[in-house]
Design a protein around this motif. Structure first.
Motif, PDB file in Angstrom:
ATOM      1  N   PRO A   1       0.968   7.699  50.630  1.00 47.30           N
ATOM      2  CA  PRO A   1       1.416   6.057  50.999  1.00 47.30           C
ATOM      3  C   PRO A   1       2.789   5.851  50.723  1.00 47.30           C
ATOM      4  N   ASP A   2       2.945   6.395  49.573  1.00 46.43           N
ATOM      5  CA  ASP A   2       3.919   6.063  48.189  1.00 46.43           C
ATOM      6  C   ASP A   2       5.182   7.273  48.904  1.00 46.43           C
ATOM      7  N   ALA A   3       5.079   8.005  49.647  1.00 47.47           N
ATOM      8  CA  ALA A   3       5.805   9.658  49.281  1.00 47.47           C
ATOM      9  C   ALA A   3       7.051   8.848  50.075  1.00 47.47           C
ATOM     10  N   ASP A   4       8.499   9.269  49.425  1.00 47.52           N
ATOM     11  CA  ASP A   4       9.767   9.040  50.212  1.00 47.52           C
ATOM     12  C   ASP A   4      10.096  10.062  51.412  1.00 47.52           C
ATOM     13  N   GLU A   5      11.452   9.573  52.313  1.00 49.35           N
ATOM     14  CA  GLU A   5      11.025  10.947  53.402  1.00 49.35           C
ATOM     15  C   GLU A   5      11.650  12.159  53.119  1.00 49.35           C
ATOM     16  N   HIS A   6      11.219  12.758  51.601  1.00 50.33           N
ATOM     17  CA  HIS A   6      12.145  13.371  51.148  1.00 50.33           C
ATOM     18  C   HIS A   6      10.591  13.799  50.959  1.00 50.33           C
ATOM     19  N   GLY A   7       9.296  13.506  50.426  1.00 53.87           N
ATOM     20  CA  GLY A   7       8.159  14.165  50.138  1.00 53.87           C
ATOM     21  C   GLY A   7       7.535  13.776  48.888  1.00 53.87           C
ATOM     22  N   PHE A   8       8.851  12.629  48.099  1.00 56.35           N
ATOM     23  CA  PHE A   8       8.833  12.425  47.087  1.00 56.35           C
ATOM     24  C   PHE A   8       7.641  10.783  46.366  1.00 56.35           C
ATOM     25  N   ARG A   9       6.730  11.698  44.993  1.00 61.27           N
ATOM     26  CA  ARG A   9       5.960  10.484  45.498  1.00 61.27           C
ATOM     27  C   ARG A   9       6.798   9.099  44.467  1.00 61.27           C
TER      28      ARG A   9
ATOM     29  N   ILE B   1      14.590  28.314  49.600  1.00 66.05           N
ATOM     30  CA  ILE B   1      15.834  28.016  50.129  1.00 66.05           C
ATOM     31  C   ILE B   1      16.412  28.301  51.527  1.00 66.05           C
ATOM     32  N   GLY B   2      17.341  27.224  52.562  1.00 66.86           N
ATOM     33  CA  GLY B   2      16.824  26.995  54.193  1.00 66.86           C
ATOM     34  C   GLY B   2      15.924  26.566  54.208  1.00 66.86           C
ATOM     35  N   PRO B   3      16.010  26.264  55.480  1.00 63.71           N
ATOM     36  CA  PRO B   3      14.628  25.983  56.331  1.00 63.71           C
ATOM     37  C   PRO B   3      13.735  25.757  55.788  1.00 63.71           C
ATOM     38  N   ILE B   4      12.452  25.011  55.424  1.00 69.37           N
ATOM     39  CA  ILE B   4      11.366  24.853  55.488  1.00 69.37           C
ATOM     40  C   ILE B   4      10.657  25.572  56.139  1.00 69.37           C
ATOM     41  N   GLU B   5      10.510  25.459  57.533  1.00 64.25           N
ATOM     42  CA  GLU B   5       9.977  26.088  58.312  1.00 64.25           C
ATOM     43  C   GLU B   5      10.284  27.526  58.565  1.00 64.25           C
ATOM     44  N   GLN B   6      10.996  27.746  58.247  1.00 66.13           N
ATOM     45  CA  GLN B   6      11.220  29.333  58.053  1.00 66.13           C
ATOM     46  C   GLN B   6      10.841  29.606  56.565  1.00 66.13           C
ATOM     47  N   ARG B   7      10.395  28.939  55.719  1.00 60.05           N
ATOM     48  CA  ARG B   7      10.134  29.986  54.522  1.00 60.05           C
ATOM     49  C   ARG B   7       8.882  30.526  54.018  1.00 60.05           C
ATOM     50  N   LYS B   8       8.581  31.288  53.363  1.00 61.47           N
ATOM     51  CA  LYS B   8       7.416  32.424  53.705  1.00 61.47           C
ATOM     52  C   LYS B   8       6.434  31.709  52.761  1.00 61.47           C
ATOM     53  N   THR B   9       5.018  31.619  52.943  1.00 64.39           N
ATOM     54  CA  THR B   9       3.574  31.352  52.369  1.00 64.39           C
ATOM     55  C   THR B   9       3.207  32.906  51.553  1.00 64.39           C
ATOM     56  N   LYS B  10       3.745  32.666  50.108  1.00 65.56           N
ATOM     57  CA  LYS B  10       2.993  33.864  49.776  1.00 65.56           C
ATOM     58  C   LYS B  10       2.399  33.545  48.828  1.00 65.56           C
TER      59      LYS B  10
ATOM     60  N   ALA C   1       0.740  33.891  39.275  1.00 69.09           N
ATOM     61  CA  ALA C   1       1.097  33.388  37.585  1.00 69.09           C
ATOM     62  C   ALA C   1      -0.297  32.681  37.072  1.00 69.09           C
ATOM     63  N   TRP C   2      -0.881  31.666  38.587  1.00 66.10           N
ATOM     64  CA  TRP C   2      -2.039  30.639  38.046  1.00 66.10           C
ATOM     65  C   TRP C   2      -2.605  30.855  39.459  1.00 66.10           C
ATOM     66  N   ARG C   3      -3.224  32.258  40.025  1.00 70.40           N
ATOM     67  CA  ARG C   3      -3.687  32.648  41.348  1.00 70.40           C
ATOM     68  C   ARG C   3      -3.183  31.048  42.440  1.00 70.40           C
ATOM     69  N   GLY C   4      -2.401  31.267  43.150  1.00 68.90           N
ATOM     70  CA  GLY C   4      -2.617  29.884  43.523  1.00 68.90           C
ATOM     71  C   GLY C   4      -1.641  30.720  45.140  1.00 68.90           C
ATOM     72  N   ILE C   5      -1.963  29.870  45.827  1.00 70.34           N
ATOM     73  CA  ILE C   5      -0.695  29.666  47.049  1.00 70.34           C
ATOM     74  C   ILE C   5       0.250  28.926  47.112  1.00 70.34           C
ATOM     75  N   GLU C   6       1.261  29.421  47.372  1.00 68.76           N
ATOM     76  CA  GLU C   6       2.886  29.161  47.540  1.00 68.76           C
ATOM     77  C   GLU C   6       3.782  28.854  48.359  1.00 68.76           C
ATOM     78  N   PRO C   7       3.657  27.611  49.114  1.00 68.80           N
ATOM     79  CA  PRO C   7       4.518  27.810  50.306  1.00 68.80           C
ATOM     80  C   PRO C   7       5.354  27.691  50.930  1.00 68.80           C
ATOM     81  N   ASN C   8       6.199  27.583  49.459  1.00 69.17           N
ATOM     82  CA  ASN C   8       7.737  26.440  49.214  1.00 69.17           C
ATOM     83  C   ASN C   8       8.361  26.234  49.473  1.00 69.17           C
ATOM     84  N   THR C   9       7.377  25.024  50.122  1.00 69.47           N
ATOM     85  CA  THR C   9       7.880  23.886  51.627  1.00 69.47           C
ATOM     86  C   THR C   9       8.634  23.008  49.828  1.00 69.47           C
TER      87      THR C   9
END
Length: 505
Positions: free
Chosen positions: A42-50, A82-91, A95-103
């Motif tokens: 609810p407190d996120a701006d148009e960029h998704g920043f809380r 970098i580049g359009p978010i919808e074209q970025r790879k999820t990997k 290091a922390w055994r996570g999922i990185e969507p690169n959004t």
């Protein structure tokens, strides 16, 4: 017996760098995702920043923020971000055994940082990557236009260069936990050649050589010496890292191997910071003599903090699953404050520091996904240091009561640093005593009589700020505990307290 502090305006340790008190954002657990970045909040701006988190960070007035890691960087491919978010790879993030969507990627970080108002400190991948990758990211970030990488940045909607001035040459590459671990010699050679190539792209940048990950490794400080010998003339800073835990000092991923420290021992452990800083300075100065250099090597303490065990369980390969999410008590906060004073005392050689980490991992700020945010008590110490430690650190000659433990001898009850800001004399004071303590500061300054005394303390050393009671431990302004007589200051500080006393000159 009161503690006496002798101050002379002519006796100075050094100028305080504007980068001295900064912090650290890593793609680790929930630092980024549901920490600083949560588009559905609810407190996120148009960029998704809380915005609730952003406003707390802005109030810190941090000099510098390190990004994107940390251990994360040894598997980092910045071109995925970098580049359009919808074209970025999820990997997979190993290091922390996570999922990185690169959004949340490189340019999102700089957009967020501009709102924060801090300088960036970028870490490059020298674990699985090398010289080409290092020079390319500098070209993307810093070169104006007319080349492949600079024009690619412009095509991503970023017309002006980011002009990143400080670059870390990898992270903790002596650690057995690190992807792409190296020997000190091979790392030093790679770092030297990478730094050369990066500075050929932009000769205004400064680079930070990786030092020992922790003084607890058997290779410390030999790693620092060997790697520094390979790169002394090419780099500008040597990095230090250290975390202190009351019951576990050897491997922060395992349960406590020893009995917890009692309070006097725990609060004395900042002495390990003082020892480490002096040892690394000595190592740098030895290499300076060995390579017959005229250059003084400065230090970047770019990971430091107290450490607690996590209160939320990490789930492997789950986006935003917390790592080392924990509360800090008033007792932890007193140690944290003394660690900050250890850094401030050597402002002549330490020019960059990054408290680790800013949000949700042994943090200053805690958040709940889709919920509220609140501050650990350590936040208020960092706020005092980052806002008020400006100007010159003065040499202090201190005499006062001390105590002994099984591990430490002659520990001062009063830990202090005095700063001349130009308009004010600022006394930063930790009281490690269970009793109220008196301090007499003899100076060569004349004072206006204006006094502001902020105190952080609590009824119980175990008190914490929680989501149910986020204001349990808060600073307050106190009156009547500081008096002036000519050029002398008399101060009374509460038991187990952190104090900032500002006196107009």
């Amino acid at each position: 017996m009161p503690t006496t502090i002798e101050i002379n305006k002519q006796f100075k340790i050094g100028e305080i760098s504007p980068r001295l008190f900064g912090s650290f954002i890593e793609h680790m657990g929930s630092v980024v995702y549901t920490g600083i970045y949560e588009p559905d909040h609810p407190d996120a701006d148009e960029h998704g920043f809380r915005q609730d988190v952003l406003n707390k960070i802005k109030a810190l007035n941090l000099g510098i923020i390190r990004y994107p890691g940390g251990n994360f960087t040894s598997g980092y491919d910045w071109t995925d971000t970098i580049g359009p978010i919808e074209q970025r790879k999820t990997k997979l993030e190993l290091a922390w055994r996570g999922i990185e969507p690169n959004t949340f990627g490189l340019n999102e970080f700089f957009k967020w940082l501009k709102l924060v108002g801090s300088e960036p400190m970028m870490t490059i991948n020298l674990g699985t990557k090398g010289i080409d990758d290092a020079r390319n990211i500098v070209e993307y970030c810093n070169f104006p236009e007319g080349t492949y990488w600079s024009d690619l940045r412009k095509s991503h909607g970023v017309e002006q260069p980011h002009n990143v001035k400080v670059w870390c040459l990898g992270n903790e590459l002596d650690g057995h936990w690190q992807v792409g671990r190296k020997t000190a010699y091979e790392y030093g050679r790679l770092a030297n050649e990478s730094s050369k190539a990066m500075k050929l792209v932009d000769d205004s940048i400064e680079t930070v050589l990786v030092g020992s990950s922790t003084p607890k490794l058997a290779s410390y400080p030999e790693w620092d010496r060997v790697s520094l010998e390979q790169a002394y003339e090419t780099v500008d800073y040597l990095a230090l890292h250290n975390y202190i835990d009351r019951c576990q000092d050897e491997d922060l991923s395992k349960k406590a191997p020893r009995e917890p420290d009692d309070t006097p021992t725990y609060l004395a452990r900042s002495i390990e910071f003082d020892k480490q800083i002096e040892a690394v300075i000595a190592t740098c100065d030895y290499v300076k003599a060995l390579v017959r250099s005229d250059k003084t090597m400065y230090l970047a303490f770019d990971e430091w903090n107290v450490h607690n065990f996590p209160e939320k369980e990490h789930q492997d390969f789950e986006l935003g699953s917390p790592v080392d999410w924990c509360h800090f008590s008033m007792e932890d906060t007193l140690l944290f404050a003394s660690m900050g004073l250890s850094i401030l005392r050597r402002a002549d050689r330490i020019k960059i520091t990054c408290q680790s980490l800013l949000v949700n991992t042994i943090p200053l700020i805690l958040t709940d996904a889709m919920g509220q945010s609140w501050c650990n008590p350590t936040y208020y110490v960092m706020k005092d240091l980052s806002n008020l430690a400006k100007g010159t650190v003065l040499q202090s000659v201190v005499s006062g009561s001390v105590y002994n433990t099984d591990s430490y001898q002659n520990v001062p009850f009063i830990d202090s640093v005095v700063v001349d800001s130009g308009t004010e004399l600022i006394c930063f004071v930790v009281n490690r005593s269970v009793k109220e303590e008196k301090i007499i500061v003899n100076t060569t300054f004349n004072f206006t009589g204006e006094i502001v005394h902020s105190e952080l303390t609590s009824q119980n050393l175990n008190d914490k700020n929680t989501r149910e009671n986020p204001a349990c431990v808060q600073p307050k302004e106190v009156k009547g505990r500081v008096s002036l007589a000519n050029q002398q200051i008399e101060i009374t500080v509460a038991p187990y307290s952190w104090n900032t006393i500002r006196i107009g000159k």
